[in-house]
Design an enzyme around this catalytic site. Sequence first.
Site, PDB file in Angstrom:
ATOM      1  N   LYS A   1     -24.661   2.592  33.163  1.00  0.00           N
ATOM      2  CA  LYS A   1     -25.643   1.547  32.720  1.00  0.00           C
ATOM      3  C   LYS A   1     -25.800   1.471  31.205  1.00  0.00           C
ATOM      4  O   LYS A   1     -25.995   2.679  30.852  1.00  0.00           O
ATOM      5  CB  LYS A   1     -27.011   1.820  33.524  1.00  0.00           C
ATOM      6  CG  LYS A   1     -27.957   0.868  32.946  1.00  0.00           C
ATOM      7  CD  LYS A   1     -29.532   1.408  33.391  1.00  0.00           C
ATOM      8  CE  LYS A   1     -29.886   2.661  32.869  1.00  0.00           C
ATOM      9  NZ  LYS A   1     -30.088   2.602  31.337  1.00  0.00           N
TER      10      LYS A   1
ATOM     11  N   PRO B   1     -20.166  10.501  31.046  1.00  0.00           N
ATOM     12  CA  PRO B   1     -20.520  11.591  30.473  1.00  0.00           C
ATOM     13  C   PRO B   1     -21.677  12.341  30.832  1.00  0.00           C
ATOM     14  O   PRO B   1     -22.679  11.324  31.042  1.00  0.00           O
ATOM     15  CB  PRO B   1     -20.473  11.437  29.154  1.00  0.00           C
ATOM     16  CG  PRO B   1     -19.617  10.147  29.039  1.00  0.00           C
ATOM     17  CD  PRO B   1     -19.707   9.461  30.253  1.00  0.00           C
ATOM     18  N   LEU B   2     -21.868  13.515  31.124  1.00  0.00           N
ATOM     19  CA  LEU B   2     -23.485  14.154  31.256  1.00  0.00           C
ATOM     20  C   LEU B   2     -24.265  13.897  30.206  1.00  0.00           C
ATOM     21  O   LEU B   2     -23.667  14.144  29.253  1.00  0.00           O
ATOM     22  CB  LEU B   2     -23.259  15.499  31.970  1.00  0.00           C
ATOM     23  CG  LEU B   2     -22.439  15.878  33.174  1.00  0.00           C
ATOM     24  CD1 LEU B   2     -22.178  17.501  33.101  1.00  0.00           C
ATOM     25  CD2 LEU B   2     -23.063  15.077  34.316  1.00  0.00           C
TER      26      LEU B   2
ATOM     27  N   GLY C   1     -26.819   9.226  27.909  1.00  0.00           N
ATOM     28  CA  GLY C   1     -27.338   7.957  27.619  1.00  0.00           C
ATOM     29  C   GLY C   1     -26.749   6.851  28.353  1.00  0.00           C
ATOM     30  O   GLY C   1     -27.279   5.688  28.127  1.00  0.00           O
TER      31      GLY C   1
ATOM     32  N   GLY D   1     -26.867   6.690  31.971  1.00  0.00           N
ATOM     33  CA  GLY D   1     -27.304   6.476  33.009  1.00  0.00           C
ATOM     34  C   GLY D   1     -26.687   7.102  34.326  1.00  0.00           C
ATOM     35  O   GLY D   1     -26.655   6.664  35.569  1.00  0.00           O
ATOM     36  N   GLY D   2     -25.850   8.129  34.034  1.00  0.00           N
ATOM     37  CA  GLY D   2     -24.848   8.690  34.906  1.00  0.00           C
ATOM     38  C   GLY D   2     -25.552   9.162  36.263  1.00  0.00           C
ATOM     39  O   GLY D   2     -24.972   9.157  37.243  1.00  0.00           O
TER      40      GLY D   2
ATOM     41  N   SER E   1     -28.766   8.601  37.370  1.00  0.00           N
ATOM     42  CA  SER E   1     -29.377   7.798  38.091  1.00  0.00           C
ATOM     43  C   SER E   1     -28.468   6.885  38.942  1.00  0.00           C
ATOM     44  O   SER E   1     -28.858   6.236  39.957  1.00  0.00           O
ATOM     45  CB  SER E   1     -30.076   6.584  37.132  1.00  0.00           C
ATOM     46  OG  SER E   1     -31.164   7.620  36.468  1.00  0.00           O
TER      47      SER E   1
ATOM     48  N   ASP F   1     -34.675   4.685  36.090  1.00  0.00           N
ATOM     49  CA  ASP F   1     -33.499   3.934  35.752  1.00  0.00           C
ATOM     50  C   ASP F   1     -32.614   3.596  37.203  1.00  0.00           C
ATOM     51  O   ASP F   1     -31.815   2.805  37.463  1.00  0.00           O
ATOM     52  CB  ASP F   1     -32.448   4.502  35.151  1.00  0.00           C
ATOM     53  CG  ASP F   1     -32.718   4.635  33.666  1.00  0.00           C
ATOM     54  OD1 ASP F   1     -33.788   3.913  33.114  1.00  0.00           O
ATOM     55  OD2 ASP F   1     -32.047   5.149  32.750  1.00  0.00           O
TER      56      ASP F   1
END
Length: 310
Positions: free
Chosen positions: A11, A98-99, A102, A104-105, A107, A140
């Site tokens: 996101k 990517p962890l 920023g 939203g991975g 969520s 999110d």
Amino acid sequence: MTTWRTQAAAKLNLTLEVIGKREDGYHDLNSVAVSLDLVDDVRLTRTSTDRSIRYSDEAGRRVSIETSNDIIDRAWSALERRCALPGGAAIEVVKRIPLTGGLGGGSADAAAFLRLARQAWSLDLSDNELSEIGSEVGSDVPACLHGGVVRMAGRGERIAPLQSASPDWAVLLHRPEIPVPANKTATMYRSLRSSDFRSGAATDALVESMSSGKIPTQDDCVNSFDRPAREVMQGLTPAWRTMGAAIARAALQIGAEPVTPLLAGAGPTLFAILDPDTAQQATEQLRSSASFTHVARPLDQARATTVQRD
């Protein structure tokens, strides 16, 4: 055993305007967010009683996520408080987002699990009810559950669908390998000053522009966390300059206009909306073993949320 699968789409907040702090301690937002074709793959296989979650990268190497920070596990518990689940399941997540980037991975993974669980167990839950469960574990998650282009309001959990973005644009993502504070998002909110708060007008303008069919541009995008992120995250400002220089060189070669990178969400990923050729050229200059660089395209709701049964 039957397996269901779906994608968890990254996101990107094109605008992220923090309006102000609320009495309950949260902040009111006004934001336009879009799903990207940078996705994790999430699979759910029903079992008799077991409950397991496994994360890995594309090469099959295990990705370590602390149980206390596992948002899928928390979404599972929130779902069980609402519904009696008949049996267990094995969840497998192949990570590409990517962890703590920023994007939203986490969520997105939680939203993917909730979509799969509703389908796999034939749960009598409406979209609104699923969003309510998702919002218990992350503001999110409702946006990721809906997918496509949405407007986010409240603390982020109130969403309204917008016209799907044309796929004729690309976004360059660059996640530098720099230290990230513990509880990053909370730290970013604590670091906001009154001068970082915004009216929400930029989001209103982008909603109107996209509703008329226009493609978003970098000039349309804003982020209230721009200043605090550079202050809190050591190494972000040099990464910003490096990305900006790569974009400028690529734009010169292509004959396009350069743009200034912007923070994605609470960072540290940076993004720039570019024409596809410029984005690809800049990517070649930015790629290194010490950073994540990727060119992504927007996804519409259907492509971002489809559940399939194997």
